[in-house]
Design a protein around this motif. Structure first.
Motif, PDB file in Angstrom:
ATOM      1  N   ASN A 277     -13.035   0.830  -3.543  1.00  0.00           N
ATOM      2  CA  ASN A 277     -12.514   0.565  -2.205  1.00  0.00           C
ATOM      3  C   ASN A 277     -13.010   1.670  -1.270  1.00  0.00           C
ATOM      4  OD1 ASN A 277     -11.324  -1.834  -2.926  1.00  0.00           O
ATOM      5  ND2 ASN A 277      -9.289  -1.007  -3.190  1.00  0.00           N
ATOM      6  N   ALA A 278     -12.159   2.296  -0.505  1.00  0.00           N
ATOM      7  CA  ALA A 278     -12.601   3.281   0.483  1.00  0.00           C
ATOM      8  C   ALA A 278     -13.215   4.506  -0.197  1.00  0.00           C
ATOM      9  CB  ALA A 278     -11.426   3.704   1.350  1.00  0.00           C
TER      10      ALA A 278
ATOM     11  N   THR B 216      -5.482   3.999   3.133  1.00  0.00           N
ATOM     12  CA  THR B 216      -6.430   3.764   2.049  1.00  0.00           C
ATOM     13  C   THR B 216      -6.141   4.760   0.929  1.00  0.00           C
ATOM     14  OG1 THR B 216      -8.062   5.264   3.037  1.00  0.00           O
ATOM     15  CG2 THR B 216      -8.258   2.915   3.589  1.00  0.00           C
ATOM     16  N   ALA B 217      -6.806   4.550  -0.200  1.00  0.00           N
ATOM     17  CA  ALA B 217      -6.738   5.499  -1.323  1.00  0.00           C
ATOM     18  C   ALA B 217      -8.168   5.957  -1.601  1.00  0.00           C
ATOM     19  CB  ALA B 217      -6.123   4.841  -2.558  1.00  0.00           C
TER      20      ALA B 217
ATOM     21  N   THR C 125     -10.327   3.344  -7.123  1.00  0.00           N
ATOM     22  CA  THR C 125      -9.713   3.983  -5.955  1.00  0.00           C
ATOM     23  C   THR C 125      -9.391   5.429  -6.318  1.00  0.00           C
ATOM     24  OG1 THR C 125      -7.359   3.654  -6.476  1.00  0.00           O
ATOM     25  CG2 THR C 125      -8.524   1.794  -5.463  1.00  0.00           C
ATOM     26  N   GLY C 126      -9.056   6.193  -5.296  1.00  0.00           N
ATOM     27  CA  GLY C 126      -8.492   7.504  -5.524  1.00  0.00           C
ATOM     28  C   GLY C 126      -7.037   7.373  -5.939  1.00  0.00           C
TER      29      GLY C 126
ATOM     30  N   GLU D 225      -4.199  -0.874  -2.396  1.00  0.00           N
ATOM     31  CA  GLU D 225      -4.465  -0.917  -3.829  1.00  0.00           C
ATOM     32  C   GLU D 225      -4.714   0.491  -4.365  1.00  0.00           C
ATOM     33  OE1 GLU D 225      -7.417  -3.290  -6.948  1.00  0.00           O
ATOM     34  OE2 GLU D 225      -8.093  -2.941  -4.880  1.00  0.00           O
ATOM     35  N   VAL D 226      -4.060   0.820  -5.453  1.00  0.00           N
ATOM     36  CA  VAL D 226      -4.307   2.059  -6.178  1.00  0.00           C
ATOM     37  C   VAL D 226      -4.489   1.695  -7.648  1.00  0.00           C
ATOM     38  CG1 VAL D 226      -3.430   4.324  -6.865  1.00  0.00           C
ATOM     39  CG2 VAL D 226      -2.952   3.449  -4.568  1.00  0.00           C
ATOM     40  N   THR D 227      -5.630   2.072  -8.207  1.00  0.00           N
ATOM     41  CA  THR D 227      -5.909   1.763  -9.609  1.00  0.00           C
ATOM     42  C   THR D 227      -5.930   3.049 -10.443  1.00  0.00           C
ATOM     43  OG1 THR D 227      -8.332   2.006  -9.523  1.00  0.00           O
ATOM     44  CG2 THR D 227      -7.395  -0.108  -8.791  1.00  0.00           C
ATOM     45  N   THR D 228      -5.815   2.868 -11.734  1.00  0.00           N
ATOM     46  CA  THR D 228      -5.899   3.999 -12.670  1.00  0.00           C
ATOM     47  C   THR D 228      -7.184   3.921 -13.491  1.00  0.00           C
ATOM     48  OG1 THR D 228      -4.626   2.751 -14.311  1.00  0.00           O
ATOM     49  CG2 THR D 228      -3.391   4.199 -12.832  1.00  0.00           C
TER      50      THR D 228
END
Length: 283
Positions: free
Chosen positions: A133-134, A161-162, A190-191, A251-254
């Protein structure tokens, strides 16, 4: 041998550095090897992707390929047509988080990334798609303003954003290029933290030891001067994305941690890594 396109870009340079540090043979494609300034151990090779007759030679002895769409773009099919017969068996593509289930395929951003994704999937190679993403490096667009003063002007102070560190994208790419088990994986990246645009500016200020302020500009007053790196035909699409990010769920992913075995780097970490990009020129 791993071939890396876009080797002098933000992600490409980080990827080259990681792979060389781990001892992997690497060929870095660049327009001008004499100015690439890549780490010792990387074979810098001049590449003109528009010259299809010269493409097969770029893949002599290669088994893996990293494609950065920002560097390759519409040349992806030709690159694959040269790489696969030459012996490349693994392809990792840096795409975009804009591509997702149900995405509008008529969107310029989606269409730009979706066609190369499909070409990679149909190539016959083992493939992995990276959809960040960003990018934290998007904040470099504010560098000229930060170097000249303490007020940053731009739209949508509350856009959330993340942002992901380019080193994290490179770390995931490295694992997918080197390790088994990533074929057909589509990694959304993502971050670890959600920040507004204004909070990102504050974090950069903290890294610089300065107090920075974000001055929101109404959308109707935003011109190309605030986004000089964005093609004019894409500006409205970018602004639409910023507007949506004010209210949309972020959205935040691991994924970074799952693939690399370490936590994703924070935006504060990124800002500290990039202090030199924002510092005022010395007299």
């Amino acid at each position: 041998m791993i071939v890396v396109t876009g080797a002098t870009g933000n992600v490409g340079r980080a990827l080259v550095s990681q792979l060389v540090a781990d001892g992997h043979p690497l060929r870095a494609l660049t327009r001008d090897p004499s100015r690439a300034a890549l780490p010792a151990g990387a074979e810098a090779v001049r590449a003109d992707l528009a010259d299809t007759t010269g493409l097969p030679a770029l893949f002599t002895g290669a088994t893996s390929l990293f494609i950065n769409l920002s560097a390759v773009g519409d040349h992806t099919p030709a690159l694959l047509a040269a790489a696969i017969p030459a012996g490349v068996r693994r392809v990792v593509l840096l795409s975009s988080g804009a591509v997702e289930d149900g995405a509008d395929e008529n969107s310029p951003i989606v269409a730009h990334h979706l066609a190369p994704e499909r070409a990679v999937q149909a190539s016959g190679a083992q493939w992995t798609l990276l959809r960040p993403n960003a990018f934290a490096t998007n904040s470099l667009q504010w560098a000229p303003q930060i170097r000249s003063g303490d007020v940053v002007r731009g739209p949508f102070a509350g856009a959330r954003t993340a942002p992901i560190h380019e080193a994290d994208i490179a770390a995931v790419a490295a694992r997918a290029l080197v390790d088994d088990g990533h074929h057909t994986a589509i990694y959304r990246l993502t971050g670890p933290d959600i920040l507004t645009t204004a909070e990102q500016i504050q974090a950069i200020g903290t890294a610089l030891g300065r107090e920075l302020r974000f001055d929101e500009v109404p959308r109707e007053d935003v011109g190309a001067d605030l986004f000089p790196h964005v093609p004019p035909q894409m500006l409205e699409t970018i602004l639409d994305a910023f507007a949506a990010a004010v209210t949309a769920e972020t959205e935040v992913t691991t994924t970074v941690g799952q693939v690399t075995g370490r936590p994703a780097l924070t935006f504060a970490h990124w800002a500290a890594d990039h202090v030199a990009d924002f510092q005022r020129p010395t007299a």
